[in-house]
Design a protein around this motif. Structure first.
Motif, PDB file in Angstrom:
ATOM      1  N   CYS A  62      -3.056 -71.285 126.513  1.00 55.41           N
ATOM      2  CA  CYS A  62      -4.223 -72.019 126.051  1.00 55.41           C
ATOM      3  C   CYS A  62      -3.713 -73.330 124.909  1.00 55.41           C
ATOM      4  O   CYS A  62      -4.483 -74.339 124.617  1.00 55.41           O
ATOM      5  N   TYR A  63      -2.386 -73.274 124.556  1.00 56.14           N
ATOM      6  CA  TYR A  63      -2.161 -74.113 123.396  1.00 56.14           C
ATOM      7  C   TYR A  63      -1.019 -75.291 124.287  1.00 56.14           C
ATOM      8  O   TYR A  63      -0.477 -75.735 123.535  1.00 56.14           O
ATOM      9  N   SER A  64      -0.965 -75.242 125.383  1.00 56.58           N
ATOM     10  CA  SER A  64      -0.170 -75.924 126.022  1.00 56.58           C
ATOM     11  C   SER A  64      -0.834 -76.969 127.155  1.00 56.58           C
ATOM     12  O   SER A  64      -1.651 -76.426 128.078  1.00 56.58           O
ATOM     13  N   LYS A  65      -0.701 -78.147 127.140  1.00 53.96           N
ATOM     14  CA  LYS A  65      -1.614 -79.181 127.677  1.00 53.96           C
ATOM     15  C   LYS A  65      -1.262 -79.257 129.202  1.00 53.96           C
ATOM     16  O   LYS A  65      -1.907 -79.248 130.280  1.00 53.96           O
ATOM     17  N   LYS A  66       0.004 -78.981 129.446  1.00 58.03           N
ATOM     18  CA  LYS A  66       0.684 -79.231 130.765  1.00 58.03           C
ATOM     19  C   LYS A  66       0.188 -78.117 131.711  1.00 58.03           C
ATOM     20  O   LYS A  66       0.092 -78.253 132.779  1.00 58.03           O
ATOM     21  N   GLN A  67      -0.725 -76.998 131.187  1.00 61.58           N
ATOM     22  CA  GLN A  67      -1.075 -75.941 132.056  1.00 61.58           C
ATOM     23  C   GLN A  67      -2.347 -76.696 133.051  1.00 61.58           C
ATOM     24  O   GLN A  67      -2.476 -76.101 134.181  1.00 61.58           O
TER      25      GLN A  67
ATOM     26  N   LEU B 287     -20.875 -68.901 133.050  1.00 62.37           N
ATOM     27  CA  LEU B 287     -20.705 -68.146 131.748  1.00 62.37           C
ATOM     28  C   LEU B 287     -19.123 -67.723 131.833  1.00 62.37           C
ATOM     29  O   LEU B 287     -18.556 -67.621 132.667  1.00 62.37           O
ATOM     30  N   VAL B 288     -18.630 -67.620 130.540  1.00 60.11           N
ATOM     31  CA  VAL B 288     -17.367 -67.504 130.310  1.00 60.11           C
ATOM     32  C   VAL B 288     -17.576 -66.317 129.296  1.00 60.11           C
ATOM     33  O   VAL B 288     -17.718 -65.970 128.259  1.00 60.11           O
ATOM     34  N   LEU B 289     -16.725 -65.116 130.187  1.00 64.19           N
ATOM     35  CA  LEU B 289     -17.073 -63.598 129.544  1.00 64.19           C
ATOM     36  C   LEU B 289     -15.548 -63.111 129.231  1.00 64.19           C
ATOM     37  O   LEU B 289     -14.697 -63.273 130.167  1.00 64.19           O
ATOM     38  N   GLY B 290     -15.595 -62.289 128.382  1.00 64.12           N
ATOM     39  CA  GLY B 290     -14.246 -61.211 128.164  1.00 64.12           C
ATOM     40  C   GLY B 290     -14.425 -60.871 126.608  1.00 64.12           C
ATOM     41  O   GLY B 290     -15.072 -61.209 125.856  1.00 64.12           O
ATOM     42  N   ASP B 291     -13.489 -60.036 126.420  1.00 62.27           N
ATOM     43  CA  ASP B 291     -13.064 -59.396 125.196  1.00 62.27           C
ATOM     44  C   ASP B 291     -13.081 -60.594 124.014  1.00 62.27           C
ATOM     45  O   ASP B 291     -12.521 -61.576 124.342  1.00 62.27           O
ATOM     46  N   SER B 292     -13.274 -60.051 122.651  1.00 57.41           N
ATOM     47  CA  SER B 292     -13.131 -60.929 121.586  1.00 57.41           C
ATOM     48  C   SER B 292     -11.714 -61.244 121.586  1.00 57.41           C
ATOM     49  O   SER B 292     -10.737 -60.544 121.607  1.00 57.41           O
ATOM     50  N   SER B 293     -11.481 -62.434 121.153  1.00 52.35           N
ATOM     51  CA  SER B 293     -10.221 -63.064 120.858  1.00 52.35           C
ATOM     52  C   SER B 293      -9.092 -63.162 122.020  1.00 52.35           C
ATOM     53  O   SER B 293      -7.866 -63.000 121.808  1.00 52.35           O
TER      54      SER B 293
ATOM     55  N   SER C  35      -5.233 -75.223 116.526  1.00 56.21           N
ATOM     56  CA  SER C  35      -5.141 -73.792 115.856  1.00 56.21           C
ATOM     57  C   SER C  35      -6.312 -72.989 116.368  1.00 56.21           C
ATOM     58  O   SER C  35      -7.120 -73.266 117.055  1.00 56.21           O
ATOM     59  N   PRO C  36      -5.822 -71.677 116.297  1.00 58.98           N
ATOM     60  CA  PRO C  36      -6.991 -70.605 116.808  1.00 58.98           C
ATOM     61  C   PRO C  36      -8.460 -70.925 116.118  1.00 58.98           C
ATOM     62  O   PRO C  36      -8.593 -71.190 114.953  1.00 58.98           O
TER      63      PRO C  36
ATOM     64  N   SER D  96     -10.644 -71.331 123.446  1.00 61.23           N
ATOM     65  CA  SER D  96      -9.410 -72.170 123.421  1.00 61.23           C
ATOM     66  C   SER D  96      -9.356 -72.827 124.925  1.00 61.23           C
ATOM     67  O   SER D  96      -9.182 -73.609 125.275  1.00 61.23           O
ATOM     68  N   PHE D  97      -9.725 -71.854 125.842  1.00 58.97           N
ATOM     69  CA  PHE D  97      -9.568 -72.252 127.305  1.00 58.97           C
ATOM     70  C   PHE D  97     -10.681 -73.159 127.716  1.00 58.97           C
ATOM     71  O   PHE D  97     -10.459 -74.343 128.342  1.00 58.97           O
ATOM     72  N   VAL D  98     -11.935 -73.085 127.273  1.00 52.64           N
ATOM     73  CA  VAL D  98     -12.995 -73.915 127.388  1.00 52.64           C
ATOM     74  C   VAL D  98     -12.847 -75.307 126.715  1.00 52.64           C
ATOM     75  O   VAL D  98     -13.166 -76.145 127.382  1.00 52.64           O
ATOM     76  N   HIS D  99     -12.239 -75.089 125.463  1.00 55.74           N
ATOM     77  CA  HIS D  99     -12.118 -76.757 124.893  1.00 55.74           C
ATOM     78  C   HIS D  99     -10.936 -77.323 125.542  1.00 55.74           C
ATOM     79  O   HIS D  99     -11.107 -78.531 125.873  1.00 55.74           O
ATOM     80  N   THR D 100      -9.974 -76.735 126.128  1.00 53.17           N
ATOM     81  CA  THR D 100      -8.800 -77.358 126.814  1.00 53.17           C
ATOM     82  C   THR D 100      -9.315 -78.122 127.950  1.00 53.17           C
ATOM     83  O   THR D 100      -9.156 -79.135 128.436  1.00 53.17           O
ATOM     84  N   VAL D 101     -10.299 -77.282 128.906  1.00 56.20           N
ATOM     85  CA  VAL D 101     -11.053 -77.782 130.188  1.00 56.20           C
ATOM     86  C   VAL D 101     -11.891 -79.108 129.827  1.00 56.20           C
ATOM     87  O   VAL D 101     -11.716 -80.125 130.658  1.00 56.20           O
ATOM     88  N   CYS D 102     -12.523 -78.948 128.680  1.00 55.76           N
ATOM     89  CA  CYS D 102     -13.655 -79.692 128.344  1.00 55.76           C
ATOM     90  C   CYS D 102     -13.042 -81.235 127.797  1.00 55.76           C
ATOM     91  O   CYS D 102     -13.433 -82.248 128.108  1.00 55.76           O
ATOM     92  N   HIS D 103     -11.951 -80.999 127.058  1.00 54.27           N
ATOM     93  CA  HIS D 103     -11.572 -82.277 126.198  1.00 54.27           C
ATOM     94  C   HIS D 103     -10.181 -82.617 126.654  1.00 54.27           C
ATOM     95  O   HIS D 103      -9.503 -83.521 126.075  1.00 54.27           O
TER      96      HIS D 103
END
Length: 287
Positions: free
Chosen positions: A197-202, A13-19, A37-38, A24-31
């Motif tokens: 979330c918009y930096s691949k180096k993370q 489960l990935v939980l937290g307030d809207s926005s 873009s947002p 973005s975090f999940v997309h970076t981890v999976c791909h």
């Protein structure tokens, strides 16, 4: 735990307030790359899947799918999301936005929401370590927009911590700082990572973020209360604990026998608040 062919599937489960940046975090981890873009606001639940290879490739299985359930953070859906998304999962990632103090303060509300639904028990109004007593689910904190905030502006605006020694958590608690563990991370006894979330180096190889993320993935498999062990794994663990070799013979599975069978203990937790908390090594130590 589910299966996809011969490969197990675990749900996070990935939980937290809207926005706050969950999608973005999940997309970076999976791909392995950030979104360009947002993304649009999540309504209901957005699902992404990652194939994870265990660090010890000799473990069996050494591959499993991680199914991320990115749950929408809209307040309007609070009353309906519990019964839809909180019945079956193996780990939780709590996400906050370092430029939004309320998003961090609300993380304990998100976790409290899950615990109350799963346990079906009366819990104290104040969120304390007592509420976590029988909640043996791996957790990870993720704080987004690190480059934007550098984790300092919110910290400077926060008040002095209250009752840190007895693990209370309130809006006056210190907020996340890269150089020290937050009050909530200490209370939950979990790791936390700081990302943009918009930096691949993370998530480059050999970074602390990757190490903590992989550690979490290992925990959701090895500490999942519905994870089974093979007969061979049980023999090896007993040999390790006893210091003696145990004779055995490897044979083909008998016709009609299932290849894998798991016991689902979710009802025991829901009705009794009970979870299995020891792995094979811990069990055999007591023999």
């Amino acid at each position: 735990m589910g299966t996809n062919g011969d490969i197990p599937t675990l749900i996070v489960l990935v939980l937290g307030d809207s926005s706050v940046g969950k999608t973005s975090f999940v997309h970076t981890v999976c791909h392995d790359q950030p979104l360009s873009s947002p993304p649009p606001v999540t309504v209901g639940c957005h699902i992404e899947i990652k194939l994870y290879e265990r660090r010890d490739r000799h473990q069996n299985p050494n591959l499993f799918f991680i199914e991320f359930h990115d749950v929408g953070g809209s307040v309007q859906h609070k009353n309906s999301r519990s019964s839809m998304f909180y019945d079956d999962f193996n780990g939780i990632i709590l996400v906050s936005d370092l430029t939004s103090r309320p998003s961090y303060d609300n993380l304990k509300e998100w976790l409290d929401e899950v615990i109350r639904y799963r346990s079906q028990q009366k819990l104290p109004t104040e969120f304390t370590s007592e509420a976590l007593k029988n909640f043996d689910i791996p957790l990870l904190l993720v704080h987004t927009k690190f480059e934007e905030s550098k984790a300092t502006s919110l910290l400077n605006n926060s008040k002095s911590p209250n009752n840190i020694n007895n693990h209370s958590f309130s809006s006056s608690s210190l907020l996340p700082n890269y150089n020290r563990k937050s009050v909530l991370a200490n209370l939950l006894n979990c790791d936390e990572i700081f990302i943009d979330c918009y930096s691949k180096k993370q998530f480059s190889n050999d970074t602390p973020n990757v190490a903590k993320l992989n550690s979490f993935f290992e925990k959701i498999y090895t500490l999942d209360t519905r994870t089974g062990y093979s007969v061979l794994e049980m023999i090896k663990a007993l040999e390790k604990a006893s210091g003696k070799a145990i004779p055995y013979k490897e044979c083909l599975r008998r016709p009609g026998n299932f290849a894998i069978v798991y016991a689902d203990l979710s009802l025991a937790f829901k009705e009794l608040g009970w979870t299995a908390q020891r792995d094979l090594d811990e069990i055999y130590k007591g023999l």
